[in-house]
Scaffold this motif. Structure first.
Motif, short mmCIF file in Angstrom:
data_model
loop_
_atom_site.label_atom_id
_atom_site.label_comp_id
_atom_site.label_asym_id
_atom_site.label_seq_id
_atom_site.Cartn_x
_atom_site.Cartn_y
_atom_site.Cartn_z
N ILE A 86 0.86 -1.19 0.00
CA ILE A 86 0.00 0.00 0.00
C ILE A 86 0.90 1.24 0.00
O ILE A 86 1.73 1.42 0.88
CB ILE A 86 -0.89 0.04 1.26
N VAL A 87 0.73 2.06 -1.00
CA VAL A 87 1.48 3.32 -1.06
C VAL A 87 0.43 4.43 -1.20
O VAL A 87 -0.37 4.41 -2.14
CB VAL A 87 2.47 3.36 -2.24
N GLY A 88 0.44 5.38 -0.26
CA GLY A 88 -0.65 6.36 -0.22
C GLY A 88 -1.88 5.65 0.32
O GLY A 88 -1.82 5.08 1.41
N ASP A 89 -2.95 5.60 -0.48
CA ASP A 89 -4.14 4.92 0.05
C ASP A 89 -4.54 3.69 -0.75
O ASP A 89 -5.64 3.19 -0.59
CB ASP A 89 -5.31 5.92 0.17
N SER A 90 -3.67 3.19 -1.63
CA SER A 90 -4.05 1.98 -2.38
C SER A 90 -2.80 1.19 -2.79
O SER A 90 -1.68 1.71 -2.76
CB SER A 90 -4.89 2.36 -3.60
N LEU A 142 5.62 7.65 -9.21
CA LEU A 142 4.34 7.15 -8.70
C LEU A 142 4.35 7.09 -7.17
O LEU A 142 3.34 7.39 -6.53
CB LEU A 142 4.01 5.80 -9.33
N ILE A 143 5.49 6.75 -6.59
CA ILE A 143 5.58 6.79 -5.12
C ILE A 143 5.45 8.23 -4.64
O ILE A 143 4.69 8.54 -3.72
CB ILE A 143 6.89 6.14 -4.62
N VAL A 144 6.17 9.15 -5.30
CA VAL A 144 6.11 10.56 -4.89
C VAL A 144 4.67 11.08 -5.03
O VAL A 144 4.13 11.74 -4.13
CB VAL A 144 7.09 11.42 -5.71
N ALA A 145 4.03 10.78 -6.15
CA ALA A 145 2.65 11.28 -6.39
C ALA A 145 1.71 10.79 -5.29
O ALA A 145 0.84 11.54 -4.82
CB ALA A 145 2.16 10.82 -7.75
N ARG A 146 1.89 9.54 -4.86
CA ARG A 146 0.99 9.01 -3.83
C ARG A 146 1.33 9.55 -2.44
O ARG A 146 0.44 9.73 -1.60
CB ARG A 146 1.06 7.48 -3.83
N GLN A 147 2.62 9.80 -2.18
CA GLN A 147 3.00 10.32 -0.86
C GLN A 147 2.69 11.82 -0.75
O GLN A 147 2.55 12.34 0.35
CB GLN A 147 4.51 10.13 -0.60
N VAL A 148 2.63 12.49 -1.90
CA VAL A 148 2.40 13.94 -1.89
C VAL A 148 1.18 14.21 -2.79
O VAL A 148 1.31 14.68 -3.92
CB VAL A 148 3.64 14.69 -2.42
N PRO A 149 -0.05 13.92 -2.30
CA PRO A 149 -1.22 13.98 -3.17
C PRO A 149 -1.52 15.36 -3.73
O PRO A 149 -2.20 15.47 -4.76
CB PRO A 149 -2.36 13.47 -2.28
N SER A 169 0.97 4.21 -14.55
CA SER A 169 0.46 5.43 -13.89
C SER A 169 -1.07 5.49 -13.87
O SER A 169 -1.63 6.40 -13.27
CB SER A 169 1.04 6.69 -14.55
N SER A 170 -1.73 4.50 -14.50
CA SER A 170 -3.19 4.61 -14.65
C SER A 170 -3.93 4.58 -13.31
O SER A 170 -5.06 5.05 -13.23
CB SER A 170 -3.70 3.50 -15.57
N THR A 171 -3.32 4.03 -12.26
CA THR A 171 -4.03 3.95 -10.97
C THR A 171 -3.61 5.07 -10.01
O THR A 171 -3.95 5.04 -8.84
CB THR A 171 -3.78 2.59 -10.29
N THR A 172 -2.86 6.03 -10.50
CA THR A 172 -2.42 7.14 -9.62
C THR A 172 -2.99 8.43 -10.20
O THR A 172 -2.57 8.88 -11.28
CB THR A 172 -0.88 7.19 -9.56
N LYS A 173 -3.97 9.02 -9.49
CA LYS A 173 -4.77 10.08 -10.14
C LYS A 173 -4.00 11.37 -10.44
O LYS A 173 -4.31 12.07 -11.39
CB LYS A 173 -6.06 10.38 -9.36
N ASN A 174 -2.98 11.69 -9.65
CA ASN A 174 -2.24 12.94 -9.89
C ASN A 174 -0.96 12.71 -10.70
O ASN A 174 0.00 13.46 -10.56
CB ASN A 174 -1.92 13.65 -8.58
N ALA A 175 -0.95 11.66 -11.55
CA ALA A 175 0.22 11.39 -12.39
C ALA A 175 -0.18 11.30 -13.85
O ALA A 175 -1.23 10.74 -14.19
CB ALA A 175 0.89 10.08 -11.96
N THR A 176 0.66 11.87 -14.73
CA THR A 176 0.46 11.76 -16.18
C THR A 176 1.77 11.28 -16.80
O THR A 176 2.82 11.35 -16.15
CB THR A 176 0.09 13.13 -16.79
N ALA A 177 1.70 10.83 -18.06
CA ALA A 177 2.92 10.33 -18.72
C ALA A 177 3.03 10.92 -20.12
O ALA A 177 2.02 11.18 -20.78
CB ALA A 177 2.89 8.81 -18.80
#
Ligand SMILES: C[S@@+](CC[C@H](N)C(=O)[O-])C[C@H]1O[C@@H](n2cnc3c(N)ncnc32)[C@H](O)[C@@H]1O
Length: 275
Positions: A86-90, A142-149, A169-177
């Motif tokens: 679990i990283v962030g909330d998922s 992706l770890i940074v995006a989840r730790q820093v929403p 990145s599809s499951t991390t809402k504040n990330a784009t590629a």
């Protein structure tokens, strides 16, 4: 002296100063080419390490960290995916793809950088925009995006890495590629934080990388690059180049549960404008 240095022999003929200088130039060019080839060979994914058994499908990264003793960049190249728990909330499960080159699997530097910047950077102010160069699987971002929403994080790499970055990145809402090749003109967009893991090596375009980092920076941008010591030379040259573009360029010890002793962090800030 390295094996490669010993293998290159100079002739013992008499020379004048000009010949000596020309010889030295040719010797250094040959040495540099040979070092680059050795670096490339060291980093070649060994074909024999491919293992398609069901057992090697998923690696639990926390288990790997708990038994980490050997620091070999290819140790988990056989796994199709790595489960980071679990990283962030998922849950965060990262797919690997050996067919797209070195960016297709997770390097130690990537995880170390993610933990380091999540822990040491002051993320309190506003909604920082973050870009990662040479993101590969995207694990750092992706770890940074989840730790820093509150951050908006953009993963970039060469075109062949885009499908893997998009999938991961599809499951991390504040990330784009997206695609970003170093040295090419960038849109004028500036970022608050620039990340790069294991992107400095003799086989890569360090001048292009330096230009892109400078182009994407503003005066308060913080740049964190996780470097892994391999062959001497390329990283030091890159640091010198960055010192001509930024006021602060320094090395720091990583803050991470991954203890690979060859990985350290290059921290850069204080953009100077160039005419
Ligand atoms: C050793 S891999 C590291 C991948 C990832 N950062 C990690 O540590 O797991 C180096 C990455 O740099 C990317 N790269 C190399 N040259 C590049 C260039 N000129 N422009 C953009 N990306 C490049 C590669 O495609 C690859 O994904």
């Amino acid at each position: 002296m390295t094996t490669s240095m010993m293998q290159i022999e100079r002739s013992d003929h008499d020379h004048d100063a000009y010949d000596d200088m020309m010889d030295r130039g040719a010797f250094l060019r040959k040495l540099r080419r040979q070092m680059a080839e050795e670096d490339e060979a060291q980093r070649e994914v060994p074909a024999s390490s491919n293992d398609d058994t069901a057992d090697s499908d998923t690696l639990c990264y926390q288990f790997y960290l708990s038994v980490q003793a050997v620091y070999d960049g290819y140790k988990h190249v056989n796994y199709r995916q790595i489960d980071f728990g679990i990283v962030g909330d998922s849950p965060l499960v990262i797919a690997q793809d050996r067919t797209v080159g070195k960016g297709g699997f997770v390097w130690d530097a990537a995880y170390i950088l993610a933990e380091h910047v999540s822990r040491v950077t002051d993320w309190q102010a506003g909604s920082p925009n973050v870009i990662e160069l040479g993101a590969g699987t995207g694990i750092t971002s992706l770890i940074v995006a989840r730790q820093v929403p509150q951050a908006q994080v953009h993963l970039t790499d060469l075109p062949q890495l885009l499908p893997l970055m998009e999938k991961n990145s599809s499951t991390t809402k504040n990330a784009t590629a997206g695609v970003l090749e170093w040295g090419r003109n960038v849109s004028g967009q500036e970022y608050d934080v620039i990340l790069g893991a294991d992107v400095i090596a003799s086989i890569y375009d360090s001048n292009g990388l330096a230009k892109t980092i400078h182009d994407l920076s503003h005066e308060r941008t913080k740049i964190y690059l996780a470097c892994e010591d391999r062959l001497a030379g390329s990283i030091e040259e890159f640091e010198d180049h960055m010192r001509s573009l930024f006021d602060h360029v320094g090395r720091s010890k990583p803050n991470s549960a991954n203890k690979n002793p060859k990985v350290w962090i290059l921290e850069i800030s204080g953009k100077r404008s160039t005419q």
